[in-house]
Design an enzyme around this catalytic site. Sequence first.
Site, mmCIF file in Angstrom:
data_model
loop_
_atom_site.group_PDB
_atom_site.id
_atom_site.type_symbol
_atom_site.label_atom_id
_atom_site.label_comp_id
_atom_site.label_asym_id
_atom_site.label_seq_id
_atom_site.Cartn_x
_atom_site.Cartn_y
_atom_site.Cartn_z
ATOM 1 N N SER A 29 -0.836 5.634 6.915
ATOM 2 C CA SER A 29 -0.266 6.018 5.625
ATOM 3 C C SER A 29 -0.612 5.016 4.539
ATOM 4 O O SER A 29 -0.418 3.813 4.702
ATOM 5 C CB SER A 29 1.262 6.104 5.725
ATOM 6 O OG SER A 29 1.664 7.343 6.223
ATOM 7 N N HIS A 88 6.528 6.511 0.971
ATOM 8 C CA HIS A 88 7.378 6.459 2.161
ATOM 9 C C HIS A 88 7.146 5.191 2.986
ATOM 10 O O HIS A 88 7.982 4.828 3.803
ATOM 11 C CB HIS A 88 7.200 7.723 3.019
ATOM 12 C CG HIS A 88 5.908 7.816 3.751
ATOM 13 N ND1 HIS A 88 4.820 8.517 3.276
ATOM 14 C CD2 HIS A 88 5.511 7.309 4.947
ATOM 15 C CE1 HIS A 88 3.827 8.458 4.138
ATOM 16 N NE2 HIS A 88 4.222 7.715 5.165
ATOM 17 N N ASP A 101 3.972 11.145 -3.265
ATOM 18 C CA ASP A 101 4.183 10.142 -2.224
ATOM 19 C C ASP A 101 3.273 8.941 -2.483
ATOM 20 O O ASP A 101 2.360 8.644 -1.718
ATOM 21 C CB ASP A 101 3.909 10.754 -0.850
ATOM 22 C CG ASP A 101 4.276 9.805 0.276
ATOM 23 O OD1 ASP A 101 5.081 8.884 0.036
ATOM 24 O OD2 ASP A 101 3.742 9.979 1.381
#
Length: 375
Positions: free
Chosen positions: A222, A111, A142
């Site tokens: 992230s 993402h 992910d």
Amino acid sequence: AIVFGFIAGLLSSAFLINLDNKKTEINSNTNSRIEKTIPAVVKEASPAVVSIIVSKLVPILERYYYNPFGENSPFDIRIPVLREKGKELQEVGGGTGFIISQDGLIVTNKHVVSDENAEYSVFTNDGQKYSAKVLARDPIQDVAILQISGSNLPTVRLGDSDKLEIGQTVIAIGNALGEFRNTVSSGIISGLLRTIIASGGGVSEQLEQLIQTDAAINPGNSGGPLLNLYGEVIGINTAIVKDAQSIGFAIPINKIKKDISDIKKSGRIIYPMLGVRYVLINKAIAESNKLSVDYGALISRGDSKDEPAITPGSAAEKAGLKEGDVILEFNGTKINAENSLSKLIQQHNPGEAVNLKVLRGKEETTISAILDEMK
């Protein structure tokens, strides 16, 4: 709400490290591995942790005034209007990654680099900037793999996430808030094998078998590493619970090792595919669907016509699986929360034959299927 730990906004070169001087030394089995202090782990791993910058061409807007009755009108009326005057490249977001090979392979979250129209660059811990190319985005997890041009780059060491224990100390490093690069936080593993639905940027995704930690994972973390006290990466920080205190999630590194191997061998991520949509059965689902079993995978369609229970032309359709079937076992392994159908499929390769124990109505049968490659 559970959200991806991604940050949209401008970045700066600020730097912050929080350190815990607690030290634990343990001799482990026959290899005499010794746990390090948190500062020692950070010093070793930080050079391989990078900040990922997302840039896009955005319109340059200017204000001008016009007379709606025409420039030659006797009425002197001017209305302000915005109009586009070209475009410029601007930083619109950021995340974290870590270098896994000296020639510049980088692991991050999918993402973080999901926009195929954006440009990506990488800042290393010593301030060097590199242009980055997205080699692959994992269709299931992910995870994404990037490449920068370099040699003899610092790298992290990968650990074994199958040997994790609740309560053990972990360390997170990341580009917190897209502003404080290589921020360090520490905590413990709070839970294992978590399943969540994470959302952000208009995307919602179910993630399975995650590590839960109370180490602070802020937006912008992230794609950063979650490390043990041996200095090994045991997870990739990916999501946080927005309204909670210290509940974050990381993808176990063992789930990523196949992606890395696939990229090195074939230049793409390879996934086997059965071709079914399913709901993992528990007691509540068994009761609501009047099923005679409280485990397995119930094949069912999604909410829209574009989400059929059986993918047309797939291995499942060729094998004769049908909507409403319950897959009880996959190659002899019982399907449950610990061994989901997707987890068991991912342990195989496209072209392999597998045996499925299936409950259809009140009768059990065994069906063979040959797995496809996910496109």
